[in-house]
Design a protein around this motif. Structure first.
Motif, PDB file in Angstrom:
ATOM      1  N   LYS A  74      -7.072 -12.692  -6.920  1.00  0.00           N
ATOM      2  CA  LYS A  74      -6.757 -11.842  -5.762  1.00  0.00           C
ATOM      3  C   LYS A  74      -7.484 -10.499  -5.751  1.00  0.00           C
ATOM      4  O   LYS A  74      -7.600  -9.866  -4.718  1.00  0.00           O
ATOM      5  N   THR A  75      -7.919 -10.041  -6.912  1.00  0.00           N
ATOM      6  CA  THR A  75      -8.604  -8.740  -6.941  1.00  0.00           C
ATOM      7  C   THR A  75      -9.534  -8.684  -8.140  1.00  0.00           C
ATOM      8  O   THR A  75      -9.629  -9.652  -8.915  1.00  0.00           O
ATOM      9  N   ASP A  76     -10.216  -7.583  -8.293  1.00  0.00           N
ATOM     10  CA  ASP A  76     -11.136  -7.458  -9.427  1.00  0.00           C
ATOM     11  C   ASP A  76     -11.162  -5.996  -9.890  1.00  0.00           C
ATOM     12  O   ASP A  76     -10.574  -5.109  -9.258  1.00  0.00           O
ATOM     13  N   THR A  77     -11.883  -5.766 -10.969  1.00  0.00           N
ATOM     14  CA  THR A  77     -11.871  -4.430 -11.585  1.00  0.00           C
ATOM     15  C   THR A  77     -12.530  -3.382 -10.686  1.00  0.00           C
ATOM     16  O   THR A  77     -12.139  -2.216 -10.717  1.00  0.00           O
ATOM     17  N   VAL A  78     -13.498  -3.778  -9.890  1.00  0.00           N
ATOM     18  CA  VAL A  78     -14.178  -2.810  -9.019  1.00  0.00           C
ATOM     19  C   VAL A  78     -13.232  -2.338  -7.912  1.00  0.00           C
ATOM     20  O   VAL A  78     -13.118  -1.147  -7.627  1.00  0.00           O
ATOM     21  N   THR A  79     -12.532  -3.286  -7.328  1.00  0.00           N
ATOM     22  CA  THR A  79     -11.570  -2.943  -6.256  1.00  0.00           C
ATOM     23  C   THR A  79     -10.478  -2.012  -6.791  1.00  0.00           C
ATOM     24  O   THR A  79     -10.104  -1.035  -6.139  1.00  0.00           O
ATOM     25  N   LEU A  80     -10.023  -2.320  -7.988  1.00  0.00           N
ATOM     26  CA  LEU A  80      -8.949  -1.500  -8.558  1.00  0.00           C
ATOM     27  C   LEU A  80      -9.453  -0.098  -8.919  1.00  0.00           C
ATOM     28  O   LEU A  80      -8.754   0.895  -8.717  1.00  0.00           O
ATOM     29  N   ALA A  81     -10.675  -0.030  -9.407  1.00  0.00           N
ATOM     30  CA  ALA A  81     -11.257   1.276  -9.719  1.00  0.00           C
ATOM     31  C   ALA A  81     -11.381   2.111  -8.442  1.00  0.00           C
ATOM     32  O   ALA A  81     -11.104   3.320  -8.450  1.00  0.00           O
ATOM     33  N   LYS A  82     -11.775   1.462  -7.374  1.00  0.00           N
ATOM     34  CA  LYS A  82     -11.876   2.171  -6.088  1.00  0.00           C
ATOM     35  C   LYS A  82     -10.516   2.716  -5.674  1.00  0.00           C
ATOM     36  O   LYS A  82     -10.402   3.840  -5.163  1.00  0.00           O
ATOM     37  N   ALA A  83      -9.493   1.913  -5.880  1.00  0.00           N
ATOM     38  CA  ALA A  83      -8.139   2.339  -5.496  1.00  0.00           C
ATOM     39  C   ALA A  83      -7.707   3.566  -6.287  1.00  0.00           C
ATOM     40  O   ALA A  83      -7.058   4.471  -5.756  1.00  0.00           O
ATOM     41  N   ILE A  84      -8.073   3.605  -7.573  1.00  0.00           N
ATOM     42  CA  ILE A  84      -7.713   4.775  -8.395  1.00  0.00           C
ATOM     43  C   ILE A  84      -8.510   5.991  -7.935  1.00  0.00           C
ATOM     44  O   ILE A  84      -7.969   7.102  -7.804  1.00  0.00           O
ATOM     45  N   ARG A  85      -9.791   5.778  -7.649  1.00  0.00           N
ATOM     46  CA  ARG A  85     -10.634   6.922  -7.213  1.00  0.00           C
ATOM     47  C   ARG A  85     -10.142   7.475  -5.872  1.00  0.00           C
ATOM     48  O   ARG A  85     -10.215   8.662  -5.620  1.00  0.00           O
ATOM     49  N   ARG A  86      -9.658   6.570  -5.040  1.00  0.00           N
ATOM     50  CA  ARG A  86      -9.160   7.021  -3.733  1.00  0.00           C
ATOM     51  C   ARG A  86      -7.992   8.000  -3.904  1.00  0.00           C
ATOM     52  O   ARG A  86      -7.731   8.838  -3.057  1.00  0.00           O
ATOM     53  N   LEU A  87      -7.297   7.895  -5.004  1.00  0.00           N
ATOM     54  CA  LEU A  87      -6.170   8.798  -5.261  1.00  0.00           C
ATOM     55  C   LEU A  87      -6.638  10.134  -5.831  1.00  0.00           C
ATOM     56  O   LEU A  87      -5.840  11.049  -6.020  1.00  0.00           O
ATOM     57  N   GLY A  88      -7.933  10.222  -6.143  1.00  0.00           N
ATOM     58  CA  GLY A  88      -8.468  11.498  -6.615  1.00  0.00           C
ATOM     59  C   GLY A  88      -8.753  11.527  -8.113  1.00  0.00           C
ATOM     60  O   GLY A  88      -8.955  12.599  -8.661  1.00  0.00           O
ATOM     61  N   TYR A  89      -8.748  10.368  -8.770  1.00  0.00           N
ATOM     62  CA  TYR A  89      -8.963  10.349 -10.217  1.00  0.00           C
ATOM     63  C   TYR A  89     -10.164   9.478 -10.568  1.00  0.00           C
ATOM     64  O   TYR A  89     -10.448   8.485  -9.881  1.00  0.00           O
ATOM     65  N   GLU A  90     -10.812   9.829 -11.664  1.00  0.00           N
ATOM     66  CA  GLU A  90     -11.919   9.006 -12.155  1.00  0.00           C
ATOM     67  C   GLU A  90     -11.363   7.692 -12.692  1.00  0.00           C
ATOM     68  O   GLU A  90     -10.202   7.626 -13.104  1.00  0.00           O
ATOM     69  N   ALA A  91     -12.200   6.660 -12.706  1.00  0.00           N
ATOM     70  CA  ALA A  91     -11.778   5.361 -13.264  1.00  0.00           C
ATOM     71  C   ALA A  91     -12.995   4.654 -13.827  1.00  0.00           C
ATOM     72  O   ALA A  91     -13.878   4.227 -13.091  1.00  0.00           O
ATOM     73  N   LYS A  92     -13.058   4.581 -15.168  1.00  0.00           N
ATOM     74  CA  LYS A  92     -14.190   3.935 -15.832  1.00  0.00           C
ATOM     75  C   LYS A  92     -13.637   2.875 -16.774  1.00  0.00           C
ATOM     76  O   LYS A  92     -12.767   3.175 -17.614  1.00  0.00           O
TER      77      LYS A  92
ATOM     78  N   THR B 733       6.011   7.517   2.917  1.00  0.00           N
ATOM     79  CA  THR B 733       5.358   8.470   2.018  1.00  0.00           C
ATOM     80  C   THR B 733       3.848   8.341   2.166  1.00  0.00           C
ATOM     81  O   THR B 733       3.303   7.243   2.026  1.00  0.00           O
ATOM     82  N   ILE B 734       3.206   9.439   2.470  1.00  0.00           N
ATOM     83  CA  ILE B 734       1.741   9.435   2.539  1.00  0.00           C
ATOM     84  C   ILE B 734       1.221  10.340   1.437  1.00  0.00           C
ATOM     85  O   ILE B 734       1.511  11.541   1.418  1.00  0.00           O
ATOM     86  N   TRP B 735       0.503   9.729   0.500  1.00  0.00           N
ATOM     87  CA  TRP B 735      -0.029  10.479  -0.636  1.00  0.00           C
ATOM     88  C   TRP B 735      -1.383  11.060  -0.285  1.00  0.00           C
ATOM     89  O   TRP B 735      -2.118  10.521   0.535  1.00  0.00           O
ATOM     90  N   ARG B 736      -1.715  12.136  -0.954  1.00  0.00           N
ATOM     91  CA  ARG B 736      -3.025  12.731  -0.756  1.00  0.00           C
ATOM     92  C   ARG B 736      -4.080  11.824  -1.394  1.00  0.00           C
ATOM     93  O   ARG B 736      -3.942  11.396  -2.545  1.00  0.00           O
ATOM     94  N   THR B 737      -5.136  11.544  -0.645  1.00  0.00           N
ATOM     95  CA  THR B 737      -6.179  10.649  -1.156  1.00  0.00           C
ATOM     96  C   THR B 737      -7.546  11.252  -0.890  1.00  0.00           C
ATOM     97  O   THR B 737      -7.700  12.191  -0.118  1.00  0.00           O
ATOM     98  N   ASN B 738      -8.536  10.647  -1.530  1.00  0.00           N
ATOM     99  CA  ASN B 738      -9.924  11.071  -1.282  1.00  0.00           C
ATOM    100  C   ASN B 738     -10.434  10.461   0.014  1.00  0.00           C
ATOM    101  O   ASN B 738     -10.032   9.387   0.401  1.00  0.00           O
TER     102      ASN B 738
END
Lengths: 97, 738
Positions: A74-92, B733-738
């Motif tokens: 259903k998903t992969d490591t790239v998609t999940l990394a993108k999701a973490i980055r979208r929250l404002g954090y690095e993901a390596k 809930t809407i979180w702050r995102t990039n």
């Protein structure tokens, strides 16, 4: 009262049916991240838990890492990394099993 | 209304449109990682400072790290109930009992350690709130959805926040300006038409995280009046509340922090009889000489209340060295509160200006030895205008025998009453080298009360953990507060009884509380524990009420006597409380808690012939069972709470009323709550029910057919007024995102 009973039964059945689906292959990935505070931890848990294919997620604050167990179909490591980055954090990716 | 709607809409749009690009984690900003309480006071272990972020959904638990016995209600716990306001947040707790002040205003009150909630100090991030005039409805004006956590500490706590904590302290942690939540919206509605709408928007206004703000909005109200028990009175008043708050945090690169905020509340409540009711006035009134025929009839009895409050605060902390082991902090708060209450036969109009200033110096240069020194000022300037109709027969009473005053109508006008408490305090904390095995906190205050002079208040807190799984705690000390006889007992306004005694005076109440707690953690997890505690509160001065007072020439149940405890020969007032808490997580996701509380409250009775000294209207015991199951990743959450509420002794004059209370006690009754939540990404949907057994106090209003008569009484409430409630709600809930 009767309506509530029916509603609760339907909910219980839904949960039971959902959990009885055949399991597919789980993979585990660990990302080095910039997650450093409890607020960040909460933000990651509240969001990544609902990404498609995610089966488990945990945040290790002292080591600044995010561990995710996911369904490979259903998903992969790239998609999940993108999701973490979208929250404002690095993901390596530092570990993948 | 239209303007308000536009404002809320504009606010939501603005929050939604905030740029998320470049959103930086606030990790570099220390303020982002600590609640307001810690930010100003440092990471103290005896005050209530902790915010618990939990992903397990665990709602209530006993904090292991605290020096004082502290029950924490987390954000997850606040979502367990409809939690429209703070009072409802305590439904799951056995420590705190929630009830109504009376059967007409909808005002909620709590009890801790068997005493009225007025003896529990309420703190908003360590600023004393809900004091004096603001107390009776205060719990209704804290929206549960604005809160991040609540900490309930039993017994006397730190001297730093003042001396008003007698039975405990409840600290509220609000949503933070540093939360990366540009928009949080909650809306819910109940089958009784009660509807809630909450909004919170936390915004970080610059890249460095220096300027942060949170906007908080709340509207609630109901659209219909109901009278399920057919007594002619509304079960709940028609009500409409607007509540706005705005909090700011500025975190300077030097480590200095300034927090400030403003707040405004407006609430209208219209209760009493259902529309269309008319009454013949009381027999005594009709028979009085000179009363015209048309004056023998009256319209419906109503209670119309308008409460307004405005306020603001500033908290600033400045490090004195680079390591921040030495710092000064200033906490200041101003609140204006105005109550305009018209109970048809009784009018109470009052306002209050409250100022609180706390200046502290803290030193933690030595790792095991910390101390705090400070000065504080707490000033209330009150104006009270109270008038009521004394029923005709009361004019023949002879109050002199009781040393009591009988206030004629229109005389109770006290303006510009100043209640001042200026204090100086110091606190020393010792921690063992490992910071967990042993700690001792010794605090002393010297306070000057303008109506009573100097008072000295020592307090001591001890914690000992001989092994990791076992923690012993003990604390004790003195608490003092000015009484506000009318507002502390707001129910007296919804009676026909004549008030006797110094009910317009502000007595300095004085109590000592001592207690101990033992908590045994079973297994490696802190989620399974057994806790036992005992607390005793003994008043040396208190404004005591007696509904069984019968003046010479009077009739039982037609007067209420207010009297200082010290004026009752060999007078005493004390409560003993025992509580057992057990919590466990037998399988992942399933949390079970079982709590039992037993209270023995005794008080000298003023009325001759009173049956015994058991304090009336105080529940003897309460048991709470809570089961919560959260599926993996908390996508479904099921919550069930059952409580059994023990009997309380009724006033003697209530015995046999409509065949009830023959043994002098109220019946035991159960309450059931259930809730199911389905969580999606950013959206929670929930449905639930309260009081599922549909239990209601029978005949909560005494003599409802004659609200103008001396026997009318809507203040003797011991059980639920509303029956079964079904509700549904949504949280976005809407979180702050990039």
């Amino acid at each position: 009262m009767k309506k509530i009973a029916v509603f609760v039964c339907v909910l219980a059945l839904t949960v039971a049916v959902t959990s009885s689906k055949p399991k597919s292959v789980s993979r585990t990935v660990v990302y080095a991240s910039t997650v450093e505070c409890k607020n960040c931890q909460k933000k990651v848990l509240e969001n990544i838990s609902f990404e498609k294919g995610v089966r488990d997620v945990s945040v290790d604050l002292p080591n600044h890492s995010v561990k995710i167990v996911f369904d490979e179909a259903k998903t992969d490591t790239v998609t999940l990394a993108k999701a973490i980055r979208r929250l404002g954090y690095e993901a390596k990716v530092v570990q993948f099993e | 209304m239209r303007k308000t709607r536009w404002y809320i809409l504009a606010l939501a749009c603005w929050a939604w449109c905030q740029p998320g690009a470049g959103a930086q984690t606030p990790a570099g900003n220390p303020a982002a990682q600590m609640p307001d309480t810690v930010g100003i006071y440092g990471e103290r272990k005896d005050t209530l400072s902790e915010v618990v972020f939990t992903s397990s959904g665990n709602g209530n638990f006993l904090s292991k790290g605290k020096d004082i016995r502290t029950e924490v209600i987390t954000a997850a716990g606040l979502c367990k109930m409809a939690c429209c306001n703070l009072a409802e947040s305590f439904e799951n707790s056995a420590s705190v009992t929630v009830g109504y002040s009376d059967a007409v205003t909808g005002a909620r009150q709590i009890r801790l350690l068997g005493q009225n909630g007025i003896y529990t100090q309420m703190l908003d991030e360590n600023r004393p709130v809900m004091r004096g005039l603001a107390a009776p409805f205060g719990l209704n004006y804290v929206p549960g959805q604005w809160l991040e956590s609540i900490q309930i500490a039993k017994g006397v706590t730190s001297v730093i926040n003042g001396v008003e904590s007698m039975t405990g302290q409840i600290n509220l942690e609000h949503r933070k300006p540093t939360d990366e939540l540009p928009l949080y919206v909650q809306a819910s509605t109940m089958n009784d038409t009660k509807t809630d709408f909450n909004l919170a928007s936390s915004l970080q206004l610059d890249e460095e995280g220096r300027w942060n703000t949170v906007l908080l909005g709340h509207v609630d109200g109901n659209f219909r009046s109901m009278d399920h028990n057919g007594d002619g009175f509304m079960d709940d008043p028609r009500q409409l509340q607007f509540n706005l708050g705005n909090r700011w945090l500025y975190a300077a690169p030097s480590g200095a922090q300034v927090r400030f905020g403003v707040r405004a509340i407006r609430d209208t409540r219209n209760g009493g009889e259902m529309p269309g009711m008319t009454h013949k006035m009381s027999v005594a009134w009709q028979n009085a000489a000179g009363v015209r025929e048309e004056d023998k009839w009256a319209g419906r009895w109503t209670s119309d209340i308008l409460n307004q409050s405005y306020g603001g605060y500033v908290k600033a902390g400045f490090p004195l060295n680079e390591a921040n082991t030495s710092n000064v902090a200033l906490v200041s708060d101003y609140t204006y509160y105005k109550m305009d209450a018209d109970f048809t036969t009784r009018m109470y109009q009052a306002d209050q200006h409250s100022v609180f200033v706390n200046l502290l110096y803290q030193n933690q240069d030595l790792e095991q030895h910390h101390f705090t020194l400070g000065i504080s000022e707490m000033l209330d300037v009150m104006g009270e205008d109270f008038s009521y109709d004394v029923h005709a027969g009361a004019s023949d009473w002879d109050p002199s025998r009781w040393g009591a005053q009988l206030l004629p109508p229109g005389v109770g006008n006290h303006s510009g009453t100043r209640l001042n408490d200026a204090g100086v305090f110091g606190e020393y904390t010792f921690h063992s080298a490992d910071e967990t095995t042993f700690s001792a906190i010794v605090g002393v205050r010297a306070d000057w009360f303008n109506l009573a002079g100097w008072r000295f208040s020592p307090r001591l807190t001890l914690k000992w953990a001989p092994v990791e799984a076992l923690v012993f705690r003990a604390n004790g000390g003195r608490g003092l507060r000015y009484s506000h006889p009318i507002v502390d007992n707001l129910g007296v306004l919804s009676t026909g009884k004549t008030l006797c005694g110094p009910f317009m005076e502000h007595l300095l109440e004085d109590a000592w509380t001592f207690g101990a707690n033992a908590t045994w953690y079973l297994g490696s997890s802190q989620k399974t524990y057994l806790s036992l505690d005992y607390f005793r509160t003994r008043f040396t001065e208190q404004m005591v009420l007696d509904y069984d007072f019968v003046p010479d020439g009077g009739t039982a149940g037609q007067a209420i006597l207010f009297r200082p405890l010290s004026q009752i020969g060999s007078g005493y007032s004390h409560t003993d409380n025992f509580q057992v808490d057990f919590s466990t997580e037998p399988v992942a996701g399933l949390t079970l808690t079982l709590t039992g509380r037993w209270t023995d409250a005794r008080q000298s009775r003023i009325a001759p012939g009173a049956t015994d000294d058991v304090k009336p209207m105080t529940s003897r015991y309460k048991g709470v069972f809570n089961a919560q199951y959260a599926t993996h990743l908390n996508k479904w959450i099921f919550d069930f709470t059952a409580s059994v509420n023990g009997p309380c002794k009724v006033w003697d004059f209530m015995r046999g009323y409509q065949g009830m209370y023959q043994d002098g006690y109220t019946p035991v009754y159960p309450l059931l709550y259930a809730q199911v939540t389905k969580r999606f990404k950013g959206v929670d949907l929930y449905v639930g029910g309260e009081n599922l057994t549909d239990y209601r106090q029978p005949s909560p209003i005494l003599n409802p057919a004659d609200p103008y008569g001396p026997d009318f009484d809507a203040s003797c409430v011991w059980g639920p007024l509303m029956g079964i409630k079904i509700y549904a709600g949504i949280r976005v809930t809407i979180w702050r995102t990039n």
